[in-house]
Write a protein that holds these residues in place. Structure first.
Motif, short mmCIF file in Angstrom:
data_model
loop_
_atom_site.label_atom_id
_atom_site.label_comp_id
_atom_site.label_asym_id
_atom_site.label_seq_id
_atom_site.Cartn_x
_atom_site.Cartn_y
_atom_site.Cartn_z
N THR A 56 -58.72 37.09 -31.31
CA THR A 56 -58.10 37.70 -32.58
C THR A 56 -57.97 36.81 -33.57
O THR A 56 -56.86 36.05 -33.52
CB THR A 56 -56.79 38.37 -31.90
N PRO A 57 -58.68 36.50 -34.79
CA PRO A 57 -58.65 35.60 -35.60
C PRO A 57 -57.30 35.59 -36.31
O PRO A 57 -56.88 34.43 -36.65
CB PRO A 57 -59.86 35.93 -36.58
N GLY A 58 -56.74 36.61 -36.58
CA GLY A 58 -55.59 36.64 -37.35
C GLY A 58 -54.23 36.13 -36.63
O GLY A 58 -52.97 35.90 -37.03
N TRP A 59 -54.29 35.93 -35.24
CA TRP A 59 -53.18 35.53 -34.47
C TRP A 59 -53.15 34.11 -34.25
O TRP A 59 -54.21 33.28 -33.86
CB TRP A 59 -53.30 36.20 -33.18
N ARG A 60 -52.23 33.16 -34.73
CA ARG A 60 -51.83 31.96 -34.42
C ARG A 60 -50.93 31.23 -33.59
O ARG A 60 -49.89 32.38 -33.37
CB ARG A 60 -51.63 31.15 -35.95
N LEU A 61 -51.17 30.32 -32.83
CA LEU A 61 -49.97 29.89 -31.77
C LEU A 61 -49.96 28.47 -31.89
O LEU A 61 -50.86 27.81 -31.76
CB LEU A 61 -50.70 30.33 -30.45
#
Length: 246
Positions: A56-61
């Motif tokens: 999911t490219p738009g999710w950052r962690l």
């Protein structure tokens, strides 16, 4: 476009879960003779969960303080709870622990079956017998040197604000005399909704592991609970403001 993104995500989720459960079953069978605490299978489950962040490219962690979590030895981990996305995020800690989760989650195809293989701890909310059984099972894992992770709020927050904490996790740590490690997360409410299946495109998720708290410094579990909740509330505000860890 959110519906198309969600359809693609859930289709991949279902197909990959079927395949990855087969891999988990093989790992369980191969490692059981020498890994009775299920560390290898749990770490595989961490990678399984993180897969859905990677696709999911738009999710950052971003995770801070992972080094404060033990590889060996008992500890009670507590985290705030904002959404289903918390599960994916906390698996990203890549440390051994046993989840405490709703008993109904164990009934889910593939994911629930993997939870059984991992011997995570089930709980029926509001059921006194189930709560007593959960506490006893957590004590057994702690006695074997395996950390347990609980959501002391008991359910997901509807507005990302901290709910009142239940006392079970703090009684465990106080009775066992083992470290209690608070974990604060933000941004996961922008991943998976509490109700419905439409995903959001973007989420900036942050996790901060705080310093272990020694429960022996507190006279009882209630005092320990209130202290830890205060720490987590302050750290959550810092995370949301973009401040660095003190």
């Amino acid at each position: 476009m959110r519906w198309l993104h969600s359809v693609l995500f859930w289709s991949f989720f279902a197909a990959s879960s079927a395949v990855l459960f087969c891999v988990a079953l093989v790992i369980f069978l191969v490692t059981w003779p020498f890994d009775r605490n299920g560390r290898v299978l749990h770490l595989f489950s961490c990678a399984w969960a993180q897969l859905y962040f990677w696709v999911t490219p738009g999710w950052r962690l971003r995770i801070e303080g992972r080094e404060r979590l033990p590889w060996h030895g008992p500890a009670v981990l507590v985290s705030n709870h904002q959404s289903l996305g918390d599960i994916l995020v906390l698996f990203g800690l890549y440390r051994p622990f046993k989840w405490v989760s709703k008993a109904s989650n164990f009934e889910l195809p593939f994911l629930g079956w993997n939870m059984y293989l991992n011997r995570y701890v089930g709980l029926v909310r509001g059921d006194k017998d189930s709560i007593a059984k959960m506490m006893a099972e957590c004590e057994r894992w702690l006695n074997r040197g395996v950390p347990v992770l609980l959501f002391p709020e008991g359910t997901r927050s509807p507005d990302n604000q901290l709910l009142p904490f239940k006392e079970g996790a703090f009684r465990l740590a106080h009775n066992q005399g083992c470290p209690l490690i608070p974990i604060v997360l933000t941004g996961t409410g922008n991943t998976l909704p509490k109700h419905g299946l439409l995903l959001k495109f973007r989420a900036d998720c942050k996790v901060r592991v705080l310093e272990p708290v020694d429960p022996r410094a507190f006279p009882d579990a209630t005092t320990l609970r209130d202290h830890v909740r205060g720490l987590m509330e302050q750290e959550k505000a810092r995370l949301e403001s973009g401040a660095t860890a003190p």
